[in-house]
Each structure stands twice: as structure tokens, then as C-alpha cells.
Design a protein around this motif. Structure first.
Motif, PDB file in Angstrom:
ATOM      1  N   GLY A 250       0.818  -1.225   0.000  1.00 17.08           N
ATOM      2  CA  GLY A 250       0.000   0.000   0.000  1.00 17.08           C
ATOM      3  C   GLY A 250       0.849   1.271   0.000  1.00 17.08           C
ATOM      4  N   TRP A 251       2.015   1.210  -0.591  1.00 11.50           N
ATOM      5  CA  TRP A 251       2.954   2.348  -0.634  1.00 11.50           C
ATOM      6  C   TRP A 251       3.360   2.785   0.772  1.00 11.50           C
ATOM      7  N   SER A 252       3.308   1.838   1.720  1.00  8.40           N
ATOM      8  CA  SER A 252       3.539   2.224   3.117  1.00  8.40           C
ATOM      9  C   SER A 252       4.919   2.830   3.332  1.00  8.40           C
ATOM     10  N   ASN A 253       5.917   2.356   2.597  1.00  9.18           N
ATOM     11  CA  ASN A 253       7.256   2.913   2.820  1.00  9.18           C
ATOM     12  C   ASN A 253       7.329   4.380   2.374  1.00  9.18           C
ATOM     13  N   VAL A 254       6.578   4.713   1.343  1.00 12.07           N
ATOM     14  CA  VAL A 254       6.561   6.102   0.871  1.00 12.07           C
ATOM     15  C   VAL A 254       5.804   6.976   1.873  1.00 12.07           C
ATOM     16  N   LEU A 255       4.623   6.476   2.283  1.00 16.49           N
ATOM     17  CA  LEU A 255       3.781   7.268   3.186  1.00 16.49           C
ATOM     18  C   LEU A 255       4.440   7.437   4.555  1.00 16.49           C
ATOM     19  N   LEU A 256       4.998   6.349   5.082  1.00 19.47           N
ATOM     20  CA  LEU A 256       5.673   6.441   6.384  1.00 19.47           C
ATOM     21  C   LEU A 256       6.933   7.291   6.281  1.00 19.47           C
ATOM     22  N   GLY A 257       7.614   7.168   5.155  1.00 16.31           N
ATOM     23  CA  GLY A 257       8.818   7.985   4.948  1.00 16.31           C
ATOM     24  C   GLY A 257       8.487   9.464   5.017  1.00 16.31           C
ATOM     25  N   ALA A 258       7.362   9.844   4.374  1.00 15.93           N
ATOM     26  CA  ALA A 258       6.944  11.245   4.402  1.00 15.93           C
ATOM     27  C   ALA A 258       6.559  11.653   5.826  1.00 15.93           C
ATOM     28  N   TRP A 259       5.867  10.752   6.519  1.00 15.77           N
ATOM     29  CA  TRP A 259       5.435  11.052   7.887  1.00 15.77           C
ATOM     30  C   TRP A 259       6.637  11.265   8.809  1.00 15.77           C
ATOM     31  N   PHE A 260       7.591  10.314   8.746  1.00 13.34           N
ATOM     32  CA  PHE A 260       8.753  10.390   9.626  1.00 13.34           C
ATOM     33  C   PHE A 260       9.732  11.486   9.208  1.00 13.34           C
ATOM     34  N   ALA A 261       9.579  11.987   7.999  1.00 17.61           N
ATOM     35  CA  ALA A 261      10.511  13.021   7.536  1.00 17.61           C
ATOM     36  C   ALA A 261      10.450  14.252   8.426  1.00 17.61           C
ATOM     37  N   ARG A 262       9.351  14.394   9.197  1.00 19.07           N
ATOM     38  CA  ARG A 262       9.245  15.538  10.130  1.00 19.07           C
ATOM     39  C   ARG A 262      10.223  15.385  11.293  1.00 19.07           C
ATOM     40  N   SER A 263      10.645  14.136  11.555  1.00 20.94           N
ATOM     41  CA  SER A 263      11.535  13.935  12.697  1.00 20.94           C
ATOM     42  C   SER A 263      12.969  14.268  12.309  1.00 20.94           C
ATOM     43  N   ALA A 264      13.825  14.367  13.325  1.00 16.96           N
ATOM     44  CA  ALA A 264      15.208  14.761  13.070  1.00 16.96           C
ATOM     45  C   ALA A 264      15.905  13.729  12.187  1.00 16.96           C
ATOM     46  N   ARG A 265      15.569  12.458  12.391  1.00 16.62           N
ATOM     47  CA  ARG A 265      16.224  11.407  11.630  1.00 16.62           C
ATOM     48  C   ARG A 265      15.158  10.585  10.919  1.00 16.62           C
ATOM     49  N   PRO A 266      15.041  10.731   9.601  1.00  9.37           N
ATOM     50  CA  PRO A 266      14.001   9.982   8.903  1.00  9.37           C
ATOM     51  C   PRO A 266      14.130   8.499   9.192  1.00  9.37           C
ATOM     52  N   ARG A 267      13.027   7.860   9.545  1.00 14.46           N
ATOM     53  CA  ARG A 267      13.130   6.484  10.029  1.00 14.46           C
ATOM     54  C   ARG A 267      12.638   5.445   9.036  1.00 14.46           C
ATOM     55  N   VAL A 268      11.908   5.864   8.034  1.00 16.99           N
ATOM     56  CA  VAL A 268      11.526   4.915   6.991  1.00 16.99           C
ATOM     57  C   VAL A 268      12.005   5.501   5.673  1.00 16.99           C
ATOM     58  N   GLN A 269      12.795   4.732   4.980  1.00 15.43           N
ATOM     59  CA  GLN A 269      13.452   5.276   3.783  1.00 15.43           C
ATOM     60  C   GLN A 269      13.386   4.284   2.623  1.00 15.43           C
ATOM     61  N   ILE A 270      13.349   4.835   1.411  1.00 14.96           N
ATOM     62  CA  ILE A 270      13.710   4.060   0.217  1.00 14.96           C
ATOM     63  C   ILE A 270      14.939   4.784  -0.321  1.00 14.96           C
ATOM     64  N   PRO A 271      16.123   4.432   0.189  1.00 16.23           N
ATOM     65  CA  PRO A 271      17.305   5.234  -0.166  1.00 16.23           C
ATOM     66  C   PRO A 271      17.606   5.135  -1.652  1.00 16.23           C
ATOM     67  N   PHE A 272      17.757   6.271  -2.265  1.00 14.36           N
ATOM     68  CA  PHE A 272      18.165   6.271  -3.666  1.00 14.36           C
ATOM     69  C   PHE A 272      19.641   6.633  -3.708  1.00 14.36           C
ATOM     70  N   PRO A 273      20.473   5.740  -4.243  1.00 14.48           N
ATOM     71  CA  PRO A 273      21.912   5.990  -4.179  1.00 14.48           C
ATOM     72  C   PRO A 273      22.328   7.174  -5.046  1.00 14.48           C
ATOM     73  N   LYS A 274      23.423   7.809  -4.651  1.00  6.94           N
ATOM     74  CA  LYS A 274      23.940   8.966  -5.391  1.00  6.94           C
ATOM     75  C   LYS A 274      25.400   8.692  -5.752  1.00  6.94           C
ATOM     76  N   ASP A 275      25.980   9.609  -6.473  1.00  7.21           N
ATOM     77  CA  ASP A 275      27.410   9.589  -6.794  1.00  7.21           C
ATOM     78  C   ASP A 275      27.869   8.227  -7.314  1.00  7.21           C
ATOM     79  N   ALA A 276      27.277   7.834  -8.447  1.00  8.77           N
ATOM     80  CA  ALA A 276      27.646   6.537  -9.026  1.00  8.77           C
ATOM     81  C   ALA A 276      29.125   6.496  -9.384  1.00  8.77           C
ATOM     82  N   SER A 277      29.683   7.619  -9.845  1.00  7.24           N
ATOM     83  CA  SER A 277      31.083   7.563 -10.288  1.00  7.24           C
ATOM     84  C   SER A 277      32.016   7.351  -9.088  1.00  7.24           C
ATOM     85  N   GLY A 278      31.756   8.040  -7.975  1.00  6.54           N
ATOM     86  CA  GLY A 278      32.568   7.830  -6.780  1.00  6.54           C
ATOM     87  C   GLY A 278      32.418   6.399  -6.277  1.00  6.54           C
TER      88      GLY A 278
END
Ligand SMILES: NC(=O)c1ccc[n+]([C@@H]2O[C@H](COP(=O)([O-])OP(=O)(O)OC[C@H]3O[C@@H](n4cnc5c(N)ncnc54)[C@H](OP(=O)(O)O)[C@@H]3O)[C@@H](O)[C@H]2O)c1
Length: 337
Positions: A250-278
Motif C-alpha cells: 500500500g505504498w507504506s514505505n513512501v507514506l511512512l517515509g513522508a510522515w517520519f521526515a518531520r523527525s530529526a532522523r528519517p526512520r523509513v526510507q527508500i534510499p536512492f543511491p547517489k554519486d555513481a562515479s565515486g
């Protein structure tokens, strides 16, 4: 010398609309010529990943914002590559024709082809000595895993659910390299593999309720999109991160991620990697030092690409599925995979 007017061609996997593996076909397409700042790679090896199958299907639908809504903007799939530089565009330094390289093409894809052009400062690095091309295509799952495991500090406890897939096998190794204590959750047929990859504890999800281990973790990583934050709550410390590769039920990881984003440390994430070359450069170092290895399930010849996509879509592969674009004689590789 090859000129544009030579109308040279190469073979490439192409798809002209979204759909099942049968949508794919190997066609003759124009040989790409490197532009300013680009190198051209004669591709020897690639992989077929869950990203490739999702791209082929145009699923999830919102991902078409990047890949094209009605039809694919990038007609050739493929993210991992390894091969030989065979042409340089103007202004390229640091590479020469004949260099053995590997890397990722996460933005424009196109590695399921005999040749690929990409910027010399993109995600491209020398193949470590002693590694065959088909042993060097280990980047895609590892890069996604890195997006999560790079958040670990030494001594932290981490649970990786689905540690037998392309992302999970990489995540176990990268989490150990971060100095974390790793619990790997896999099915019965993968218990030995998870231990060999360095997991401190291995749990068989078919025989044991992994959510009732009586232990908590700083990071729980659903590396195969088969569990949820709700199920894993008993495993989480108050500050823990729950990371996942998928949207969740039910897209729970997206919805919870948005909800927890208000906290200091986001607690539910779908991490998208960055800096492929590094990342590719650091992965080259780990491969060269023997501190990371790709786990290969099987390799398909280029002509059997449809079969390869069908197999990856089963969701049953162990680690990586290779695609051999141009066979290479054994070059004294280290035997990994
Ligand atoms: N966020 C992103 O951008 C991104 C990018 C790439 C992929 N993905 C997603 O990431 C996920 C993982 O990709 P991947 O390539 O690593 O997967 P994969 O290699 O296809 O995973 C297959 C493995 O998962 C195991 N498995 C299947 N069902 C399981 C279950 N219920 N519990 C635990 N393990 C199970 C299978 O072994 P057994 O069945 O024997 O247990 C198999 O070894 C996919 O869902 C994919 O859609 C996301």
C-alpha cells in the motif's frame, strides 16, 4: 578511420514499447560515436537486473517520468557494463583505447549493446587486475545496497532481510565493511551463502519468525521488498532506520517515509543511491583488494537476453545474473563467481 558517414552499425537489445520480455529484440542500430568528453566502450559483459525488468515493463508507472510515459525514451536497457575502450571523444584525458573498464550507466542505460558511449567522468573505472569482464559487472545491486549501508557506523547492529538477492548479497558485504554486526535473513537454500558473505548471524525465514528474534537493530533493511515497517517494528530501536528497496504494501514505505521526515532522523526510507562515479571507483578498490565479490547466479549469452529477463522476473535469482555480450577468453581471473 571510422566516420559518421560510414553508417556503421552494432547489435543492441531494443524495446519500442513497454511489456513482457518478448517485447525485447536484438536489432542493428547505428554505432554510437563518442562526443566531446566521452569515451566509447566495446561492451563485453553486462547484467540483467530487477531495474532492467522494471524498465522493460514501465513499472511502477511513476518511474516513466524518467523513462518515458508512452514509450521508452531509452530504447536499450542495461546499467552494468565491462569492456574495452575503443574510441575517445575530443578532450578526453585519463583513458586510452584498449583500457579495460567497468561501470554503471544509471541515467541513460544502454549497456545491453555491443558499444556504449558515456562521459569519461561518469561512473567508469579500470577493471581490477585479474578480474574477467564477466566478474566485474557487480555494480548495480552494490550501488543500491550502498545507499543504505553507508548510513551504518562501526559496531551498529543491522538486519538484512532478503540477503540472497542482487542487493542483499552486496548489502551483507558492505555492511560488514562498515564494521556493523550483521544478521542476514534468507531462505533455507541460501543459509551457507549468507554465512560465507560474512553475516554474523543467519536466520532462515522459512523456519523461524525473524521478527521475534528478541533483539533490536539500528538498521533493518528490507533488501527484497517482501516485508514491512509494521512487521519489523519489534526489531527496531527507538532511533532505528527501516530502509527498503520497494514501495512497501500500500505504498507504506513512501507514506511512512513522508510522515517520519518531520523527525530529526528519517526512520523509513527508500534510499536512492547517489554519486555513481565515486561509488564505482571505490568498488574497484574493494574488488582489487578482494574485499568484495559479486555473487553470480548464472550468465546468459547475448542472444538469450529474452530468457535472461524471464528468469530475473521470477524473483528467484541468487545475486547477479550476467549477460555476456562478447565472450572473453579466460584471462587468469581470480575465480570469483
Ligand atoms: N529502489 C530501487 O531503485 C530499486 C532498484 C533495483 C531493485 N529494486 C527492488 O529491489 C528488490 C530486490 O532486488 P534484487 O535484484 O536484489 O532482488 P532479486 O535478486 O530478484 O531477489 C531474489 C532473492 O530474493 C529471495 N526471496 C524471494 N522471496 C523472499 C522472501 N519472501 N523473503 C526473503 N527472501 C526472498 C530469493 O530467494 P528465496 O526465494 O529462495 O528466499 C532470491 O534469492 C526488488 O524488489 C526490486 O524491485 C529497487
Amino acid at each position: 578511420m571510422l566516420r559518421m558517414t560510414d553508417r556503421a552499425t552494432m547489435k543492441a537489445v531494443t524495446f519500442q514499447g513497454y511489456g513482457p520480455p518478448e517485447t525485447l529484440a536484438i536489432r542493428d542500430v547505428p554505432l554510437p560515436m563518442p562526443g566531446v568528453g566521452e569515451v566509447r566502450v566495446q561492451v563485453h559483459a553486462s547484467t540483467v537486473t530487477r531495474t532492467d525488468t522494471a524498465t522493460m515493463r514501465g513499472h511502477p508507472f511513476f518511474a516513466r517520468a524518467a523513462t518515458g510515459f508512452c514509450r521508452p525514451k531509452m530504447p536499450t536497457p542495461g546499467i552494468d557494463f565491462a569492456g574495452i575502450i575503443d574510441a575517445l571523444g575530443a578532450g578526453v584525458t585519463g583513458f586510452a583505447p584498449g583500457d579495460r573498464v567497468f561501470g554503471l550507466s544509471p541515467d541513460s542505460y544502454g549497456t545491453h549493446a555491443e558499444h556504449l558511449c558515456l562521459r569519461a567522468d561518469a561512473a567508469i573505472a579500470p577493471v581490477p587486475a585479474g578480474l574477467r569482464f564477466d566478474q566485474a559487472v557487480v555494480g548495480e545491486g552494490a550501488w543500491y545496497a550502498h545507499g543504505t549501508t553507508s548510513q551504518l557506523d562501526p559496531g551498529q547492529r543491522c538486519l538484512i532481510y532478503g540477503a540472497s538477492g542482487g542487493i542483499g548479497t552486496a548489502a551483507v558485504q558492505l555492511a560488514k565493511l562498515r564494521g556493523a554486526e550483521v544478521t542476514a535473513v534468507v531462505g533455507a537454500r541460501h543459509l551457507d551463502l549468507a554465512a560465507q558473505l560474512g553475516a554474523d548471524r543467519v536466520v532462515n525465514y522459512e523456519a523461524e519468525d525473524f521478527t521475534a528474534l528478541g533483539q533490536t537493530f539500528d538498521l533493518v533493511f528490507d533488501a527484497v521488498g517482501k516485508t514491512s515497517w509494521f512487521a519489523c517494528r519489534p526489531l527496531l530501536t527507538p532511533d532505528a532506520i527501516f530502509a527498503a528497496t520497494d514501495l512497501g504494501p500500500g505504498w507504506s514505505n513512501v507514506l511512512l517515509g513522508a510522515w517520519f521526515a518531520r523527525s530529526a532522523r528519517p526512520r523509513v526510507q527508500i534510499p536512492f543511491p547517489k554519486d555513481a562515479s565515486g561509488f564505482v571507483r571505490s568498488l574497484g578498490g574493494l574488488l582489487a583488494e578482494g574485499r568484495f565479490r559479486g555473487v553470480f547466479d548464472r550468465r546468459y549469452p547475448f542472444d538469450d537476453v529474452v530468457e535472461a529477463f524471464r528468469y530475473v522476473e521470477t524473483g528467484q535469482k541468487t545475486g547477479i545474473v550476467g549477460l555476456t555480450v562478447r565472450p572473453e577468453e579466460a584471462t587468469g581471473g581470480d575465480g570469483a563467481g
